[in-house]
Design a protein around this motif. Structure first.
Motif, mmCIF file in Angstrom:
data_model
loop_
_atom_site.group_PDB
_atom_site.id
_atom_site.type_symbol
_atom_site.label_atom_id
_atom_site.label_comp_id
_atom_site.label_asym_id
_atom_site.label_seq_id
_atom_site.Cartn_x
_atom_site.Cartn_y
_atom_site.Cartn_z
ATOM 1 N N ILE A 311 41.925 35.077 46.914
ATOM 2 C CA ILE A 311 42.650 35.287 45.701
ATOM 3 C C ILE A 311 42.111 36.028 44.806
ATOM 4 N N ARG A 312 40.892 35.999 44.467
ATOM 5 C CA ARG A 312 39.879 36.711 43.574
ATOM 6 C C ARG A 312 40.062 38.068 43.346
ATOM 7 N N LYS A 313 40.300 38.732 44.620
ATOM 8 C CA LYS A 313 40.555 40.172 45.014
ATOM 9 C C LYS A 313 41.800 40.635 44.213
ATOM 10 N N PHE A 314 42.799 39.870 43.964
ATOM 11 C CA PHE A 314 44.144 40.368 43.586
ATOM 12 C C PHE A 314 44.133 40.590 42.097
ATOM 13 N N TRP A 323 42.714 35.959 38.989
ATOM 14 C CA TRP A 323 41.786 34.838 38.838
ATOM 15 C C TRP A 323 40.766 35.069 37.683
ATOM 16 N N GLN A 324 40.612 34.220 36.734
ATOM 17 C CA GLN A 324 39.639 34.151 35.807
ATOM 18 C C GLN A 324 38.773 33.156 35.654
ATOM 19 N N GLY A 331 35.291 23.514 31.840
ATOM 20 C CA GLY A 331 36.580 23.957 31.881
ATOM 21 C C GLY A 331 37.042 24.222 33.256
ATOM 22 N N ARG A 332 38.200 24.753 33.619
ATOM 23 C CA ARG A 332 38.808 25.077 34.705
ATOM 24 C C ARG A 332 38.832 26.585 35.071
ATOM 25 N N SER A 333 38.896 27.316 36.208
ATOM 26 C CA SER A 333 39.133 28.493 36.375
ATOM 27 C C SER A 333 40.611 28.588 36.487
ATOM 28 N N THR A 334 41.359 29.724 36.120
ATOM 29 C CA THR A 334 42.538 30.347 35.889
ATOM 30 C C THR A 334 43.207 30.847 36.944
ATOM 31 N N LEU A 335 44.311 30.977 37.255
ATOM 32 C CA LEU A 335 45.117 31.931 38.415
ATOM 33 C C LEU A 335 46.317 32.085 37.623
ATOM 34 N N PRO A 339 45.792 26.559 35.218
ATOM 35 C CA PRO A 339 44.453 26.101 35.750
ATOM 36 C C PRO A 339 44.392 25.706 37.238
ATOM 37 N N LEU A 340 43.105 26.152 37.778
ATOM 38 C CA LEU A 340 43.068 26.105 39.165
ATOM 39 C C LEU A 340 42.176 24.743 39.634
ATOM 40 N N VAL A 341 42.698 23.832 40.512
ATOM 41 C CA VAL A 341 41.894 22.764 40.929
ATOM 42 C C VAL A 341 41.495 23.067 42.341
ATOM 43 N N GLU A 342 40.235 22.864 42.853
ATOM 44 C CA GLU A 342 39.746 22.924 44.062
ATOM 45 C C GLU A 342 39.674 21.938 44.862
#
Length: 412
Positions: A311-314, A323-324, A331-335, A339-342
């Motif tokens: 998804i990072r390529k979108f 994706w940020q 903190g968490r990455s966001t999409l 927030p995005l939870v791994e």
């Protein structure tokens, strides 16, 4: 020149390493630098595809390395966040420890049972001090991604039952003198969340336990926490509900058009095992809006790192990456701004798989914790080691089927 290898990040913040001053900020800087390089490389890949109709193997390999570098930096930051949250237990001034904590430490170290009667069960071991129990739960929250975003309830019985209103009472308009017929009653349902037993059995030598410097509570919490958290996360995602929590992927799934209470709704990508051929990110936007407005405010994405890497390529229509990285340490990455939870227990992208979940998990998924963590000391079964049979009762399941949606990689 910055070394964008996963090994480099592991070295800078290896497992168990104590964070140094400025360590988190330095890792965050490396993460941001790696992501900027990733964007530039991906832009180059897209430009080459547009001009020549195909990508380049060297560019693809570089993107894979950068993806791993970003994952490595994020993992190192997460480990530092866990270390910073680690509480000090049973340590410090002797005056700070109460009688039961001291007695529990003596029981763990030497098997002494004096003053433990208030927390004992002859067959079930002893209840750990409240601080140690809280530490186990707190560290599990840091390590178990689903627990961190789910609703959590502490119970004192073996099963928690929750009544749910499926439909409210019917209502209608009436004139001043018109008849008012009886309306339909609300429809109720009851959900049951039984607590299953989760156990770990760490071992220690007598010499280790006799060391006066050993922080017994922290040692026990550290030993059982990673094992508990790993088992929990798997169960919360895909557990079958038999002697363990029931995972949100284990419930019957239904296409959003055919959704009904008791099922988890999904949106198909339209292509079996893959993204749509054009405008791949549109299905992510559509998934966001399958969720009702009341749930979107506190919604999170859940997926594993391999899906996240794809998804990072979108990009959106304006050329911005969806994706940020996290804006700060901890903190968490966001999409798409959420927030995005791994969670590594989420499935990979594949035919008929549901590797992406989106929803308000605090309202959608409930974790129930039976109060208390028990420890049974066994100095006989594995001499010269002392075993500590540690048990905790945990349950879980979906409590609001409207609050969680899935993206299914299928034609329909």
């Amino acid at each position: 020149m910055t070394d964008f290898s996963t090994d480099a990040f592991e070295t800078k913040a290896g497992a168990g390493a104590q964070p140094v001053a400025g360590g988190a900020e330095a890792l965050l800087g490396e993460l941001m630098h790696a992501f900027e390089t990733f964007k530039q490389t991906n832009d180059e890949r897209l430009d080459r595809i547009e001009r020549r109709g195909s990508s380049d193997t060297l560019i693809d390999d570089k993107l894979d390395r950068l993806n791993r570098a970003i994952d490595g930096a994020k993992a190192a930051l997460d480990r530092q966040a866990v270390d910073r949250a680690r509480p000090q237990l049973d340590g410090g001034s002797p005056a700070a420890a109460d009688e039961y904590k001291q007695a529990f430490a003596a029981y763990v170290k030497r098997g002494e049972e004096k003053a433990l009667s208030i927390g004992s069960n002859p067959d079930g071991g002893y209840v750990v001090p409240q601080e140690t129990e809280a530490a186990i739960t707190r560290l599990m929250t840091a390590l178990s991604p689903i627990r961190a975003i789910a609703g959590v309830r502490v119970i004192s019985s073996g099963t928690y039952r929750k009544p749910v209103t499926l439909t409210g009472p019917a209502a209608g308009w009436a004139g001043e003198t018109a008849a008012r017929p009886e309306t339909a009653s609300p429809t109720l349902d009851s959900l049951a969340f039984p607590a299953a037993e989760l156990y770990a059995m760490p071992a220690a030598t007598s010499a280790f336990l006799d060391d006066a410097a050993v922080d017994v509570g922290a040692w026990l919490a550290d030993e059982v926490n990673a094992a508990f958290a790993a088992q929990e996360t798997t169960a919360f995602v895909s557990g079958n509900g038999t002697n363990r929590p029931r995972g949100f992927l284990n419930y019957t799934q239904a296409a959003e058009d055919d959704w009904e209470w008791g099922k988890i709704g999904y949106l198909p990508t339209g292509v079996s095992g893959d993204w749509p051929a054009e405008d791949e990110s549109d299905v992510l936007v559509a998934l966001v809006y399958t969720l009702k407005a009341g749930y979107r405010q506190n919604a999170s994405w859940v997926m594993n790192r391999r899906t996240q890497g794809a998804i990072r390529k979108f990009k959106d229509a304006d050329g911005n990456y969806l994706w940020q990285p996290a804006a700060g340490a901890g903190g968490r990455s966001t999409l798409l701004g959420f927030p995005l939870v791994e969670a590594e227990d989420m499935p990979d992208i594949g035919a008929a798989a549901t590797p992406i979940a989106f929803g308000d998990f605090r309202r959608g998924y409930l974790v129930v914790d039976r109060q208390g963590v028990n420890v049974l000391r066994d100095p006989y079964s594995a001499k010269p080691h002392v075993l500590f049979y540690t048990t905790k009762r945990v349950g879980g399941g979906v409590q609001d089927f409207d609050a969680i949606k899935l993206l299914k990689f299928a034609a329909s």
